[in-house]
Scaffold this motif. Structure first.
Motif, PDB file in Angstrom:
ATOM      1  N   GLN A 117       0.840  -1.202   0.000  1.00 51.65           N
ATOM      2  CA  GLN A 117       0.000   0.000   0.000  1.00 51.65           C
ATOM      3  C   GLN A 117       0.870   1.245   0.000  1.00 51.65           C
ATOM      4  OE1 GLN A 117      -2.595  -0.763   3.481  1.00 51.65           O
ATOM      5  NE2 GLN A 117      -4.280  -0.145   2.160  1.00 51.65           N
ATOM      6  N   LEU A 118       1.842   1.269   0.886  1.00 49.00           N
ATOM      7  CA  LEU A 118       2.708   2.435   1.018  1.00 49.00           C
ATOM      8  C   LEU A 118       3.421   2.734  -0.288  1.00 49.00           C
ATOM      9  CD1 LEU A 118       3.972   4.562   2.931  1.00 49.00           C
ATOM     10  CD2 LEU A 118       5.751   2.877   3.437  1.00 49.00           C
ATOM     11  N   GLU A 119       3.948   1.711  -0.919  1.00 48.61           N
ATOM     12  CA  GLU A 119       4.649   1.888  -2.184  1.00 48.61           C
ATOM     13  C   GLU A 119       3.717   2.449  -3.255  1.00 48.61           C
ATOM     14  OE1 GLU A 119       7.140  -0.827  -5.453  1.00 48.61           O
ATOM     15  OE2 GLU A 119       6.524  -1.676  -3.516  1.00 48.61           O
ATOM     16  N   SER A 120       2.496   1.906  -3.316  1.00 41.86           N
ATOM     17  CA  SER A 120       1.521   2.353  -4.306  1.00 41.86           C
ATOM     18  C   SER A 120       1.096   3.795  -4.066  1.00 41.86           C
ATOM     19  CB  SER A 120       0.301   1.427  -4.266  1.00 41.86           C
ATOM     20  OG  SER A 120      -0.733   1.911  -5.103  1.00 41.86           O
ATOM     21  N   TYR A 121       0.818   4.140  -2.800  1.00 42.11           N
ATOM     22  CA  TYR A 121       0.369   5.493  -2.485  1.00 42.11           C
ATOM     23  C   TYR A 121       1.468   6.516  -2.738  1.00 42.11           C
ATOM     24  CZ  TYR A 121      -3.616   3.322  -0.030  1.00 42.11           C
ATOM     25  OH  TYR A 121      -4.741   2.605   0.287  1.00 42.11           O
ATOM     26  N   CYS A 122       2.668   6.192  -2.313  1.00 41.88           N
ATOM     27  CA  CYS A 122       3.781   7.139  -2.482  1.00 41.88           C
ATOM     28  C   CYS A 122       4.090   7.395  -3.956  1.00 41.88           C
ATOM     29  CB  CYS A 122       5.024   6.619  -1.771  1.00 41.88           C
ATOM     30  SG  CYS A 122       4.934   6.721   0.033  1.00 41.88           S
ATOM     31  N   ALA A 123       3.839   6.403  -4.804  1.00 36.55           N
ATOM     32  CA  ALA A 123       4.080   6.566  -6.237  1.00 36.55           C
ATOM     33  C   ALA A 123       3.100   7.556  -6.858  1.00 36.55           C
ATOM     34  CB  ALA A 123       3.984   5.218  -6.939  1.00 36.55           C
ATOM     35  N   ARG A 124       1.964   7.797  -6.194  1.00 35.51           N
ATOM     36  CA  ARG A 124       0.920   8.658  -6.765  1.00 35.51           C
ATOM     37  C   ARG A 124       0.778   9.992  -6.039  1.00 35.51           C
ATOM     38  NH1 ARG A 124      -4.492   5.345  -7.622  1.00 35.51           N
ATOM     39  NH2 ARG A 124      -5.039   7.374  -8.512  1.00 35.51           N
ATOM     40  N   ILE A 125       1.407  10.138  -4.891  1.00 33.19           N
ATOM     41  CA  ILE A 125       1.290  11.376  -4.118  1.00 33.19           C
ATOM     42  C   ILE A 125       2.622  12.116  -4.169  1.00 33.19           C
ATOM     43  CG2 ILE A 125       0.860  12.363  -1.833  1.00 33.19           C
ATOM     44  CD1 ILE A 125      -0.857   9.930  -1.207  1.00 33.19           C
ATOM     45  N   ALA A 127       5.903  13.931  -3.448  1.00 28.55           N
ATOM     46  CA  ALA A 127       6.671  13.880  -2.201  1.00 28.55           C
ATOM     47  C   ALA A 127       6.727  15.230  -1.496  1.00 28.55           C
ATOM     48  CB  ALA A 127       8.079  13.366  -2.482  1.00 28.55           C
ATOM     49  N   ARG A 128       6.781  16.324  -2.240  1.00 26.95           N
ATOM     50  CA  ARG A 128       6.936  17.645  -1.629  1.00 26.95           C
ATOM     51  C   ARG A 128       5.644  18.459  -1.653  1.00 26.95           C
ATOM     52  NH1 ARG A 128      12.341  18.789  -0.951  1.00 26.95           N
ATOM     53  NH2 ARG A 128      13.794  17.379  -2.021  1.00 26.95           N
ATOM     54  N   ALA A 129       4.528  17.798  -1.843  1.00 26.23           N
ATOM     55  CA  ALA A 129       3.245  18.501  -1.917  1.00 26.23           C
ATOM     56  C   ALA A 129       2.820  19.006  -0.538  1.00 26.23           C
ATOM     57  CB  ALA A 129       2.171  17.577  -2.476  1.00 26.23           C
ATOM     58  N   SER A 130       1.980  20.038  -0.535  1.00 24.02           N
ATOM     59  CA  SER A 130       1.441  20.561   0.714  1.00 24.02           C
ATOM     60  C   SER A 130       0.532  19.523   1.355  1.00 24.02           C
ATOM     61  CB  SER A 130       0.651  21.843   0.446  1.00 24.02           C
ATOM     62  OG  SER A 130      -0.492  21.551  -0.341  1.00 24.02           O
ATOM     63  N   LEU A 131       0.257  19.697   2.643  1.00 25.05           N
ATOM     64  CA  LEU A 131      -0.609  18.763   3.349  1.00 25.05           C
ATOM     65  C   LEU A 131      -2.004  18.673   2.707  1.00 25.05           C
ATOM     66  CD1 LEU A 131      -1.224  16.781   5.599  1.00 25.05           C
ATOM     67  CD2 LEU A 131      -1.622  18.744   7.131  1.00 25.05           C
ATOM     68  N   PRO A 132      -2.649  19.806   2.372  1.00 28.12           N
ATOM     69  CA  PRO A 132      -3.967  19.699   1.719  1.00 28.12           C
ATOM     70  C   PRO A 132      -3.921  18.906   0.425  1.00 28.12           C
ATOM     71  CG  PRO A 132      -3.597  21.944   2.478  1.00 28.12           C
ATOM     72  CD  PRO A 132      -2.292  21.216   2.646  1.00 28.12           C
ATOM     73  N   ARG A 133      -2.873  19.140  -0.366  1.00 29.72           N
ATOM     74  CA  ARG A 133      -2.764  18.422  -1.646  1.00 29.72           C
ATOM     75  C   ARG A 133      -2.531  16.931  -1.411  1.00 29.72           C
ATOM     76  NH1 ARG A 133       1.680  19.565  -6.455  1.00 29.72           N
ATOM     77  NH2 ARG A 133       0.813  18.072  -7.975  1.00 29.72           N
ATOM     78  N   CYS A 134      -1.711  16.594  -0.439  1.00 29.47           N
ATOM     79  CA  CYS A 134      -1.469  15.190  -0.111  1.00 29.47           C
ATOM     80  C   CYS A 134      -2.751  14.502   0.326  1.00 29.47           C
ATOM     81  CB  CYS A 134      -0.425  15.069   0.992  1.00 29.47           C
ATOM     82  SG  CYS A 134       1.272  15.387   0.481  1.00 29.47           S
ATOM     83  N   GLN A 187       0.165   7.620   8.194  1.00 29.14           N
ATOM     84  CA  GLN A 187       1.197   8.417   8.862  1.00 29.14           C
ATOM     85  C   GLN A 187       2.475   8.467   8.036  1.00 29.14           C
ATOM     86  OE1 GLN A 187       1.264  10.081  12.373  1.00 29.14           O
ATOM     87  NE2 GLN A 187       2.566  10.991  10.801  1.00 29.14           N
ATOM     88  N   ARG A 188       2.879   7.350   7.508  1.00 28.78           N
ATOM     89  CA  ARG A 188       4.111   7.290   6.723  1.00 28.78           C
ATOM     90  C   ARG A 188       3.974   8.029   5.391  1.00 28.78           C
ATOM     91  NH1 ARG A 188       5.583   1.019   6.789  1.00 28.78           N
ATOM     92  NH2 ARG A 188       7.471   1.728   5.698  1.00 28.78           N
ATOM     93  N   VAL A 189       2.802   7.995   4.808  1.00 28.19           N
ATOM     94  CA  VAL A 189       2.573   8.715   3.556  1.00 28.19           C
ATOM     95  C   VAL A 189       2.627  10.223   3.791  1.00 28.19           C
ATOM     96  CG1 VAL A 189       0.808   9.303   1.844  1.00 28.19           C
ATOM     97  CG2 VAL A 189       1.261   6.908   2.382  1.00 28.19           C
ATOM     98  N   LEU A 190       2.021  10.676   4.875  1.00 24.54           N
ATOM     99  CA  LEU A 190       1.921  12.110   5.139  1.00 24.54           C
ATOM    100  C   LEU A 190       3.211  12.690   5.709  1.00 24.54           C
ATOM    101  CD1 LEU A 190      -1.706  12.239   6.610  1.00 24.54           C
ATOM    102  CD2 LEU A 190      -0.965  12.848   4.297  1.00 24.54           C
ATOM    103  N   GLY A 191       4.008  11.853   6.383  1.00 22.15           N
ATOM    104  CA  GLY A 191       5.295  12.319   6.882  1.00 22.15           C
ATOM    105  C   GLY A 191       5.326  12.567   8.389  1.00 22.15           C
ATOM    106  N   ALA A 192       6.526  12.600   8.918  1.00 21.71           N
ATOM    107  CA  ALA A 192       6.719  12.727  10.364  1.00 21.71           C
ATOM    108  C   ALA A 192       6.281  14.073  10.910  1.00 21.71           C
ATOM    109  CB  ALA A 192       8.187  12.478  10.706  1.00 21.71           C
ATOM    110  N   GLU A 193       6.204  15.090  10.039  1.00 21.86           N
ATOM    111  CA  GLU A 193       5.809  16.426  10.513  1.00 21.86           C
ATOM    112  C   GLU A 193       4.296  16.568  10.645  1.00 21.86           C
ATOM    113  OE1 GLU A 193       5.827  16.534   6.055  1.00 21.86           O
ATOM    114  OE2 GLU A 193       7.041  15.649   7.658  1.00 21.86           O
ATOM    115  N   VAL A 194       3.569  15.511  10.307  1.00 19.94           N
ATOM    116  CA  VAL A 194       2.105  15.530  10.369  1.00 19.94           C
ATOM    117  C   VAL A 194       1.628  14.616  11.494  1.00 19.94           C
ATOM    118  CG1 VAL A 194      -0.029  14.932   9.145  1.00 19.94           C
ATOM    119  CG2 VAL A 194       1.864  16.034   7.926  1.00 19.94           C
ATOM    120  N   GLU A 195       0.643  15.080  12.229  1.00 17.06           N
ATOM    121  CA  GLU A 195       0.036  14.278  13.288  1.00 17.06           C
ATOM    122  C   GLU A 195      -1.345  13.813  12.822  1.00 17.06           C
ATOM    123  OE1 GLU A 195      -1.910  15.604  17.353  1.00 17.06           O
ATOM    124  OE2 GLU A 195       0.286  15.534  17.537  1.00 17.06           O
TER     125      GLU A 195
END
Length: 216
Positions: A117-125, A127-134, A187-195
């Motif tokens: 799942q993580l691999e599939s999602y990260c391929a489509r989102i 990496a440097r997009a804003s939180l709303p866009r992600c 959590q891993r898709v959105l990044g460590a800076e996101v809660e």
């Protein structure tokens, strides 16, 4: 008889009524009529027909003036009109894996699914997009998978990530680790800076799954 009922319920407007109630929760006929751009009388006719078929039910809510409002909701019988991902098969496979390989084997299976799942999602989102866009990209992916996902901005600037349907509900009930693993994937898709924290859970009896999301 069942096929005829299903065809009736899947008429364009009636199916739209079911979709709106599933996605937005209990509503009265006036709210539905505005959303669907049809008259309240037409909406009520559809609701009463759907009620006869056991697909919707209502509860009354007191209003400051006038009679109580009827708030309509979908019933469990309406689940057949939404994706279910072959729940019986999934539950059977989960039981077989647990029996054959024990809890550790089932945990390993869930872990492998999460990594894919993580691999599939990260391929489509991006990496440097804003939180709303992600979040919007994640909602689009999850909707494709049958979760009827959406993003709502909250007054304090945070977000509510909502999934109005769970197409793997039977499997998630049989293996609660699936839900924990999906939260970890988010959590891993959105990044460590996101809660992100789950606020509502279908498995616990809620109408939907919902997550509070904000930057730390």
């Amino acid at each position: 008889m069942q096929d005829r009922k299903r065809r009736k319920a899947e008429g364009p407007t009636r199916r739209s009524v079911l979709d709106r109630l599933k996605q937005n929760g209990p509503q009265d006929a006036n709210s539905l009529s505005k959303d669907l751009d049809v008259t309240p009388m037409a909406v009520r006719q559809h609701l009463y027909e759907l009620e006869k078929e056991g697909l919707v039910a209502f509860s009354e809510e007191a209003r400051p003036m006038g009679r109580p409002a009827k708030l309509w909701r979908v019933t469990p019988a309406a689940d057949r009109f939404f994706p279910d991902r072959h729940g019986d098969l999934a539950v059977g496979l989960i039981g077989a894996v647990r029996e054959a390989f024990g809890p550790c084997g089932l945990e390993r299976l869930v872990s492998i699914r999460s990594e894919r799942q993580l691999e599939s999602y990260c391929a489509r989102i991006p990496a440097r997009a804003s939180l709303p866009r992600c979040l919007e990209a994640l909602a689009a992916i999850r909707t494709e998978e049958g979760y009827m996902a959406e993003v709502r901005r909250r007054p304090d600037g945070s977000f509510l990530f909502v999934e109005n349907h769970c197409p793997i509900c039977a499997a998630a009930t049989a293996c609660t680790g699936l839900c924990s693993a999906e939260l970890d994937v988010f959590q891993r898709v959105l990044g460590a800076e996101v809660e992100i924290a789950r606020a509502e859970h279908i498995i616990s009896g809620a109408r939907r799954c919902a997550y509070h999301v904000r930057l730390k």
